[in-house]
Design an enzyme around this catalytic site. Structure first.
Site, short mmCIF file in Angstrom:
data_model
loop_
_atom_site.label_atom_id
_atom_site.label_comp_id
_atom_site.label_asym_id
_atom_site.label_seq_id
_atom_site.Cartn_x
_atom_site.Cartn_y
_atom_site.Cartn_z
N LYS A 79 1.37 4.65 -8.70
CA LYS A 79 0.89 3.26 -8.86
C LYS A 79 -0.49 3.28 -9.50
O LYS A 79 -1.21 4.29 -9.49
CB LYS A 79 0.83 2.54 -7.51
CG LYS A 79 -0.15 3.14 -6.48
CD LYS A 79 -1.58 2.72 -6.65
CE LYS A 79 -2.52 3.46 -5.72
NZ LYS A 79 -3.96 3.32 -6.08
N ASP A 114 -1.13 3.30 1.85
CA ASP A 114 -0.39 2.96 0.63
C ASP A 114 1.12 3.11 0.77
O ASP A 114 1.86 2.70 -0.13
CB ASP A 114 -0.86 3.83 -0.55
CG ASP A 114 -2.23 3.44 -1.08
OD1 ASP A 114 -2.68 2.32 -0.76
OD2 ASP A 114 -2.85 4.25 -1.79
#
EC number: 2.7.1.148
Length: 284
Positions: free
Chosen positions: A11, A136
């Site tokens: 990401k 995350d």
């Protein structure tokens, strides 16, 4: 022997704001997460007991500090299933790069075990397990484009910002996330304009997104590592609409709307930052 192969996608942060330090020691954040095409491949096989980890990158620890190990252990604890697993990790996402490679690997393991063990857990249930492994991990389970709040566990899906061309430059330096958080000046006026970035994403306006990407961690990291600022300037000089450090760094990404410019920029920066890693990717 049951086997499953999963891609584990990294990401970038299109925006990252750190609001304050919480009483539990964590930091309250606002961040816009975007999944990218750069991925690791995990091959998972059932074995009778314990866990066997293998990786093509010898710098990756394969002990209990690895988030993949912690994901397997946490699933055992939550489900009471005491089965073993063999996992081969083919790393393409640079380690400790601000791209959530470890968290993405852990998310893939939770999904894989959910299939291999026939658990039928929902995405929400997997995300609840994931937050106990790393901040995350819940996002990496969800993927796509999302606003993450709290420590990263409160997720709101945003209209997809997929198929945008990006260049990633990791200069090959080490950055301590703990040190970065410890040196943040949280009373600074620099703030991420969440609504403006989200509005730009919803209009699919890459130029407006590029004009508004913000990371409050950059200043701290660039003070010790001016190479981050240099990479950002180089990217814009060679055609990026905007460039930003992802997460706590050190990877910098540039947003492009012209593939010829992107390829030219990649050529120049590959030569200039020969000790680092320069990669093309897309938002997904």
């Amino acid at each position: 022997m049951k086997e499953i192969v999963l891609e584990s996608y990294g990401k970038i942060n299109l925006g990252l704001d750190v609001l304050y330090k919480r009483e539990d020691g964590y930091h309250e954040i606002n961040t816009i997460m975007q999944q990218i095409s750069l991925s690791d491949t995990l091959i998972m096989r059932e074995i009778k007991e314990d866990i066997e980890l293998d990786c093509n990158n010898k710098e990756l620890p394969l002990d209990s500090t690895n988030l993949v190990y912690r994901a397997w252990k946490k699933m055992q604890e939550k489900t009471g299933i005491n089965k073993g697993i063999q996992i081969n990790i083919h790393k393409k996402i640079p380690i400790a790069a601000g791209l959530a490679g470890g968290s993405a690997n852990a998310a893939a393991v939770l999904k894989g075990l959910n299939q291999l063990w026939g658990l039928n857990l929902s995405e929400e249930e997997l995300r609840e397990i994931g937050i106990e492994i790393g901040a995350d991990v819940p996002y990496c389970i969800m993927g796509g484009t999302a606003l993450a709040e709290g420590i990263g566990e409160r997720l709101t899906k945003i209209k997809s910002f997929k198929d945008k061309d990006i260049l990633l430059v990791n200069p090959g330096i080490g950055v301590s996330t703990t040190e970065v958080y410890g040196n943040l000046r949280l009373n600074k006026e620099l703030r991420m304009d969440v609504e403006k970035i989200i509005s730009s994403i919803e209009r699919d306006d890459i130029k407006s997104v590029a004009d508004n990407i913000t990371n409050v961690m950059e200043e701290v990291v660039m003070e010790k590592n001016p190479i981050i600022s240099e990479i950002k300037k180089d990217m814009v000089s060679y055609g990026a609409l905007g460039a930003l450090m992802s997460g706590s760094g050190p990877t910098v990404f540039g947003l492009f709307d012209d593939m010829d410019k992107l390829k030219f920029c990649k050529k120049i920066l590959t030569e200039k930052y020969s000790k680092g890693i320069v990669l093309l990717a897309k938002t997904i």
